[in-house]
Design a protein around this motif. Structure first.
Motif, PDB file in Angstrom:
ATOM      1  N   ILE A   1       0.867  -1.176   0.000  1.00 12.26           N
ATOM      2  CA  ILE A   1       0.000   0.000   0.000  1.00 12.26           C
ATOM      3  C   ILE A   1       0.905   1.228   0.000  1.00 12.26           C
ATOM      4  O   ILE A   1       1.938   1.236   0.673  1.00 12.26           O
ATOM      5  N   ASP A   2       0.500   2.241  -0.737  1.00 12.72           N
ATOM      6  CA  ASP A   2       1.272   3.484  -0.780  1.00 12.72           C
ATOM      7  C   ASP A   2       0.838   4.376   0.381  1.00 12.72           C
ATOM      8  O   ASP A   2      -0.314   4.789   0.460  1.00 12.72           O
ATOM      9  N   ALA A   3       1.797   4.683   1.269  1.00 14.04           N
ATOM     10  CA  ALA A   3       1.457   5.467   2.460  1.00 14.04           C
ATOM     11  C   ALA A   3       0.904   6.840   2.091  1.00 14.04           C
ATOM     12  O   ALA A   3       0.116   7.431   2.831  1.00 14.04           O
ATOM     13  N   LEU A   4       1.310   7.351   0.932  1.00 18.80           N
ATOM     14  CA  LEU A   4       0.872   8.691   0.551  1.00 18.80           C
ATOM     15  C   LEU A   4      -0.550   8.681   0.004  1.00 18.80           C
ATOM     16  O   LEU A   4      -1.250   9.682   0.032  1.00 18.80           O
ATOM     17  N   GLU A   5      -0.965   7.534  -0.514  1.00 15.55           N
ATOM     18  CA  GLU A   5      -2.276   7.461  -1.161  1.00 15.55           C
ATOM     19  C   GLU A   5      -3.322   6.774  -0.301  1.00 15.55           C
ATOM     20  O   GLU A   5      -4.517   6.922  -0.544  1.00 15.55           O
ATOM     21  N   GLY A   6      -2.879   5.993   0.653  1.00 20.80           N
ATOM     22  CA  GLY A   6      -3.832   5.269   1.479  1.00 20.80           C
ATOM     23  C   GLY A   6      -4.450   4.097   0.732  1.00 20.80           C
ATOM     24  O   GLY A   6      -3.977   3.715  -0.335  1.00 20.80           O
ATOM     25  N   VAL A   7      -5.509   3.543   1.316  1.00 19.37           N
ATOM     26  CA  VAL A   7      -6.129   2.334   0.766  1.00 19.37           C
ATOM     27  C   VAL A   7      -7.097   2.712  -0.349  1.00 19.37           C
ATOM     28  O   VAL A   7      -7.969   3.548  -0.162  1.00 19.37           O
ATOM     29  N   THR A   8      -6.935   2.085  -1.499  1.00 20.67           N
ATOM     30  CA  THR A   8      -7.846   2.345  -2.613  1.00 20.67           C
ATOM     31  C   THR A   8      -8.763   1.144  -2.823  1.00 20.67           C
ATOM     32  O   THR A   8      -8.581   0.088  -2.211  1.00 20.67           O
ATOM     33  N   GLU A   9      -9.720   1.323  -3.745  1.00 18.76           N
ATOM     34  CA  GLU A   9     -10.646   0.245  -4.041  1.00 18.76           C
ATOM     35  C   GLU A   9      -9.907  -0.971  -4.596  1.00 18.76           C
ATOM     36  O   GLU A   9     -10.276  -2.115  -4.329  1.00 18.76           O
ATOM     37  N   GLN A  10      -8.849  -0.704  -5.372  1.00 20.24           N
ATOM     38  CA  GLN A  10      -8.098  -1.826  -5.932  1.00 20.24           C
ATOM     39  C   GLN A  10      -7.407  -2.626  -4.832  1.00 20.24           C
ATOM     40  O   GLN A  10      -7.351  -3.852  -4.893  1.00 20.24           O
ATOM     41  N   ASP A  11      -6.920  -1.930  -3.815  1.00 17.56           N
ATOM     42  CA  ASP A  11      -6.314  -2.634  -2.682  1.00 17.56           C
ATOM     43  C   ASP A  11      -7.355  -3.525  -2.003  1.00 17.56           C
ATOM     44  O   ASP A  11      -7.056  -4.635  -1.572  1.00 17.56           O
ATOM     45  N   GLN A  12      -8.577  -3.013  -1.926  1.00 21.43           N
ATOM     46  CA  GLN A  12      -9.646  -3.804  -1.297  1.00 21.43           C
ATOM     47  C   GLN A  12      -9.932  -5.059  -2.101  1.00 21.43           C
ATOM     48  O   GLN A  12     -10.138  -6.132  -1.549  1.00 21.43           O
ATOM     49  N   LYS A  13      -9.934  -4.908  -3.424  1.00 23.60           N
ATOM     50  CA  LYS A  13     -10.176  -6.077  -4.275  1.00 23.60           C
ATOM     51  C   LYS A  13      -9.087  -7.127  -4.071  1.00 23.60           C
ATOM     52  O   LYS A  13      -9.368  -8.321  -3.990  1.00 23.60           O
ATOM     53  N   LEU A  14      -7.850  -6.659  -3.986  1.00 27.19           N
ATOM     54  CA  LEU A  14      -6.743  -7.599  -3.799  1.00 27.19           C
ATOM     55  C   LEU A  14      -6.873  -8.287  -2.436  1.00 27.19           C
ATOM     56  O   LEU A  14      -6.721  -9.496  -2.321  1.00 27.19           O
ATOM     57  N   ALA A  15      -7.191  -7.502  -1.413  1.00 30.05           N
ATOM     58  CA  ALA A  15      -7.292  -8.060  -0.059  1.00 30.05           C
ATOM     59  C   ALA A  15      -8.388  -9.121  -0.008  1.00 30.05           C
ATOM     60  O   ALA A  15      -8.198 -10.188   0.589  1.00 30.05           O
ATOM     61  N   SER A  16      -9.516  -8.837  -0.633  1.00 31.09           N
ATOM     62  CA  SER A  16     -10.584  -9.813  -0.507  1.00 31.09           C
ATOM     63  C   SER A  16     -10.246 -11.074  -1.306  1.00 31.09           C
ATOM     64  O   SER A  16     -10.593 -12.177  -0.920  1.00 31.09           O
ATOM     65  N   ARG A  17      -9.480 -10.918  -2.394  1.00 30.80           N
ATOM     66  CA  ARG A  17      -9.070 -12.103  -3.135  1.00 30.80           C
ATOM     67  C   ARG A  17      -8.076 -12.952  -2.318  1.00 30.80           C
ATOM     68  O   ARG A  17      -8.124 -14.177  -2.320  1.00 30.80           O
ATOM     69  N   ILE A  18      -7.198 -12.271  -1.598  1.00 32.51           N
ATOM     70  CA  ILE A  18      -6.223 -12.985  -0.764  1.00 32.51           C
ATOM     71  C   ILE A  18      -6.972 -13.830   0.270  1.00 32.51           C
ATOM     72  O   ILE A  18      -6.653 -14.996   0.505  1.00 32.51           O
ATOM     73  N   GLU A  19      -8.010 -13.239   0.850  1.00 35.24           N
ATOM     74  CA  GLU A  19      -8.811 -13.962   1.840  1.00 35.24           C
ATOM     75  C   GLU A  19      -9.503 -15.154   1.186  1.00 35.24           C
ATOM     76  O   GLU A  19      -9.444 -16.269   1.683  1.00 35.24           O
ATOM     77  N   GLU A  20     -10.141 -14.896   0.039  1.00 26.87           N
ATOM     78  CA  GLU A  20     -10.865 -15.970  -0.648  1.00 26.87           C
ATOM     79  C   GLU A  20      -9.951 -17.126  -1.030  1.00 26.87           C
ATOM     80  O   GLU A  20     -10.339 -18.288  -0.943  1.00 26.87           O
ATOM     81  N   GLU A  21      -8.752 -16.796  -1.469  1.00 24.91           N
ATOM     82  CA  GLU A  21      -7.821 -17.844  -1.882  1.00 24.91           C
ATOM     83  C   GLU A  21      -7.170 -18.524  -0.683  1.00 24.91           C
ATOM     84  O   GLU A  21      -6.440 -19.494  -0.833  1.00 24.91           O
ATOM     85  N   GLY A  22      -7.393 -17.968   0.491  1.00 29.44           N
ATOM     86  CA  GLY A  22      -6.839 -18.586   1.689  1.00 29.44           C
ATOM     87  C   GLY A  22      -5.331 -18.478   1.785  1.00 29.44           C
ATOM     88  O   GLY A  22      -4.663 -19.407   2.236  1.00 29.44           O
ATOM     89  N   ARG A  23      -4.775 -17.356   1.373  1.00 27.22           N
ATOM     90  CA  ARG A  23      -3.330 -17.188   1.429  1.00 27.22           C
ATOM     91  C   ARG A  23      -2.921 -16.393   2.663  1.00 27.22           C
ATOM     92  O   ARG A  23      -3.683 -15.569   3.161  1.00 27.22           O
ATOM     93  N   ALA A  24      -1.710 -16.639   3.130  1.00 32.01           N
ATOM     94  CA  ALA A  24      -1.161 -15.822   4.213  1.00 32.01           C
ATOM     95  C   ALA A  24      -0.847 -14.432   3.650  1.00 32.01           C
ATOM     96  O   ALA A  24      -0.650 -14.283   2.448  1.00 32.01           O
ATOM     97  N   CYS A  25      -0.848 -13.430   4.513  1.00 33.06           N
ATOM     98  CA  CYS A  25      -0.665 -12.069   3.996  1.00 33.06           C
ATOM     99  C   CYS A  25       0.004 -11.143   5.009  1.00 33.06           C
ATOM    100  O   CYS A  25      -0.219 -11.267   6.213  1.00 33.06           O
ATOM    101  N   ILE A  26       0.810 -10.246   4.473  1.00 37.25           N
ATOM    102  CA  ILE A  26       1.363  -9.140   5.265  1.00 37.25           C
ATOM    103  C   ILE A  26       1.014  -7.854   4.516  1.00 37.25           C
ATOM    104  O   ILE A  26       1.190  -7.783   3.294  1.00 37.25           O
ATOM    105  N   ILE A  27       0.471  -6.887   5.228  1.00 34.38           N
ATOM    106  CA  ILE A  27       0.186  -5.598   4.601  1.00 34.38           C
ATOM    107  C   ILE A  27       1.430  -4.726   4.767  1.00 34.38           C
ATOM    108  O   ILE A  27       1.843  -4.427   5.886  1.00 34.38           O
ATOM    109  N   VAL A  28       2.034  -4.380   3.640  1.00 36.84           N
ATOM    110  CA  VAL A  28       3.262  -3.598   3.685  1.00 36.84           C
ATOM    111  C   VAL A  28       2.926  -2.166   3.263  1.00 36.84           C
ATOM    112  O   VAL A  28       2.564  -1.921   2.117  1.00 36.84           O
ATOM    113  N   VAL A  29       3.006  -1.255   4.218  1.00 37.80           N
ATOM    114  CA  VAL A  29       2.750   0.150   3.903  1.00 37.80           C
ATOM    115  C   VAL A  29       4.087   0.780   3.538  1.00 37.80           C
ATOM    116  O   VAL A  29       4.965   0.945   4.387  1.00 37.80           O
ATOM    117  N   ASN A  30       4.224   1.093   2.268  1.00 39.84           N
ATOM    118  CA  ASN A  30       5.522   1.566   1.764  1.00 39.84           C
ATOM    119  C   ASN A  30       5.541   3.094   1.657  1.00 39.84           C
ATOM    120  O   ASN A  30       4.503   3.737   1.748  1.00 39.84           O
TER     121      ASN A  30
END
Ligand code: GDP
Ligand code: GDP
Length: 459
Positions: free
Chosen positions: A268-297
């Motif tokens: 995630i871009d610290a300057l831009e914050g969370v966007t709708e695309q980030d939300q789509k990716l996050a929900s896909r990660i959950e659906e696929e059952g993958r481990a995840c780390i949110i990296v705020v760059n």
């Protein structure tokens, strides 16, 4: 214990992917007719006579022709070989020995790997022997006639390969499997910069070969004895930027990378914050059952940071990415290297949670404890939810089956409470967990439980 890996190499169109699918018992083989079509490097598991191995289909090996895709494909094949313990060299029996086969063979003879020559497209046994004999002069041993389409000769092929592979023994235990880590996020969040940091980190050993597909670039890195396959979705587009003009965000490319990974770094871009695309990716990660780390760059670029900044950020992210509230947050700067050294450590933590197996006795202890804290609700007719028994049935991600009197009696809030209780008592940092609610009459439950226990202890 990592399964031994066999790389399938050969010219394009000799039938490699057909053969791989045949070995893996896949029915719906997708086969392209154009030579040199790039595809994702595909790992498939094969079981033969009680022994297991993995095969990886390489895109196709061609030397002396550097047009278009070919360098990419060749790189892919080499990356696969770097990991493999044996090679199946596939040739086309109908076409006979070609100069390109001879070139591949010359190269293979210099590799420190055992090679088995598969003479494919030999549907008829008699013709096959004659066709195969033509490949003796490659100097790579006994060529084996086979047909990926019909299946004949495939058993012989597997036997020949297995003869070169180590039996799974105590000594081979302990060699860790590579952990697949994808780096996903919108364009310009700093994925490539982050990858460079990881690859350039002092203690990381980067294997000189990196694999390339149309969708991602894989880099093998070893950190403290553990190999990682870093899947970067950004680099490949950068190479083609000139061709395609402005870089665009292909969510499908990110989805494919997620699917191939054990753990996902959602950047995630610290300057831009969370966007709708980030939300789509996050929900896909959950659906696929993958481990995840949110990296705020780009944390370095956030101005006037005070004591509230971190909390505000954290709150925004937790709010907007609630699908993955279990994912740890890391605030980093790929530019300065601030905290990027924590990433491998965190990956190990989340992957361990993702692969965790909880003994049945412990599952039931935690269940009993949860029930004591909060008894299951009763419905309007006064019927109360009962949980009889629970057990973990799968890992990656941890999945539990709960045997209850009636799943409908357990509404979302009780289910959330239970998940929270599991998370508090058993460390599942960075991994989704799943519950399957099974309603059965008590008698059936007993039977199911005994059967389950039987199958668990016989493992
Ligand atoms: P790859 O590029 O080496 O992976 O080759 P494919 O698996 O995509 O197959 C290339 C072509 O060869 C396709 O048209 C297949 O239908 C055909 N093919 C593959 N295996 C066999 C086989 O055992 N016998 C025959 N006759 N054709 C085959
Ligand atoms: P990608 O498209 O996600 O691979 O992003 P890049 O790694 O190409 O980075 C995009 C831009 O952001 C480049 O100009 C980088 O220099 C810049 N950038 C990347 N990481 C950081 C960071 O941690 N801090 C700052 N200030 N800039 C960064």
């Amino acid at each position: 214990m990592p399964l031994p890996l066999v790389a399938i190499v050969g010219r394009p169109n000799v039938g490699k992917s057909t053969l791989v699918n045949r070995m893996a018992g896949v029915r719906s083989a997708i086969v392209h007719d154009e030579p040199g079509v790039t595809r994702d490097r595909l790992y498939q598991e094969v079981e033969w006579n009680g022994r297991r191995l993995r095969v990886v289909d390489t895109g196709g090996l061609v030397f002396g022709d550097d047009s278009e895709f070919l360098p990419h494909i060749r790189q892919q094949a080499m990356a696969a070989m770097a990991e493999a313990q044996a090679v199946i060299f596939v040739v086309d029996g109908r076409e006979g020995l070609t100069p390109a086969d001879a070139e591949v063979a010359d190269w293979l003879r210099k590799q420190p790997l055992p090679v088995v020559v598969a003479v494919n497209k030999c549907e008829s046994a008699q013709m096959g022997l004659a066709q195969a004999a033509a490949f003796w002069e490659l100097g790579l041993g006994d060529p084996i006639p086979c047909s990926g389409i019909h299946g004949n000769g495939v058993a012989e092929l597997l036997e020949a390969v297995l003869a070169h592979l180590p039996e799974v023994t105590e000594e081979t235990v302990g060699e860790p499997d590579p952990i697949a880590v994808s780096i996903v996020g919108r364009p310009n969040v700093g994925k490539s910069s982050l990858l460079n940091r990881l690859v350039g980190s002092e203690r990381a050993i980067v294997s000189p070969i990196s694999g390339t597909t149309r969708d991602a670039i894989d880099t093998m890195v070893t950190w403290e004895g553990q190999p990682y396959r870093l899947i970067d979705t950004a680099g490949i587009r950068k190479k083609n930027r000139v061709e395609y003009g402005i870089e665009f965000f292909s969510i499908n490319r990110a989805f494919k990378a997620i699917q191939r990974s054990d753990a996902v770094l959602l950047v995630i871009d610290a300057l831009e914050g969370v966007t709708e695309q980030d939300q789509k990716l996050a929900s896909r990660i959950e659906e696929e059952g993958r481990a995840c780390i949110i990296v705020v760059n780009k944390w370095d670029a956030v101005e006037n940071k005070d004591t509230y900044t971190l909390n505000d950020f954290t709150r925004e992210i937790r709010d907007r990415l609630y699908f993955i509230e279990w994912a740890p947050l890391l605030f980093v700067s790929a530019l300065t290297g601030q905290r990027t050294h924590k990433i491998f450590e965190q990956v190990n933590t989340v992957v361990a949670a993702h692969r965790k197996r909880v003994p049945t006795a412990v599952v039931n202890e935690v269940l009993q404890d949860a029930l004591a804290w909060q008894s299951p609700p009763a419905n309007r007719q006064g019927k109360q939810g009962k949980i009889y028994y629970g057990t973990q049935v799968a890992e990656r991600p941890p999945t539990f089956v709960l045997f209850v009197n009636d799943p409908d009696l357990f509404k979302d809030n009780y289910r959330r409470f239970l998940e929270k209780h599991f998370r508090q008592n058993l460390d599942f940092t960075g991994t989704p967990i799943r519950f399957r609610w099974r309603g059965k009459s008590e008698r059936l439950v007993g039977r199911a439980v005994r059967k389950l226990e039987g199958s668990l202890t016989s493992r």
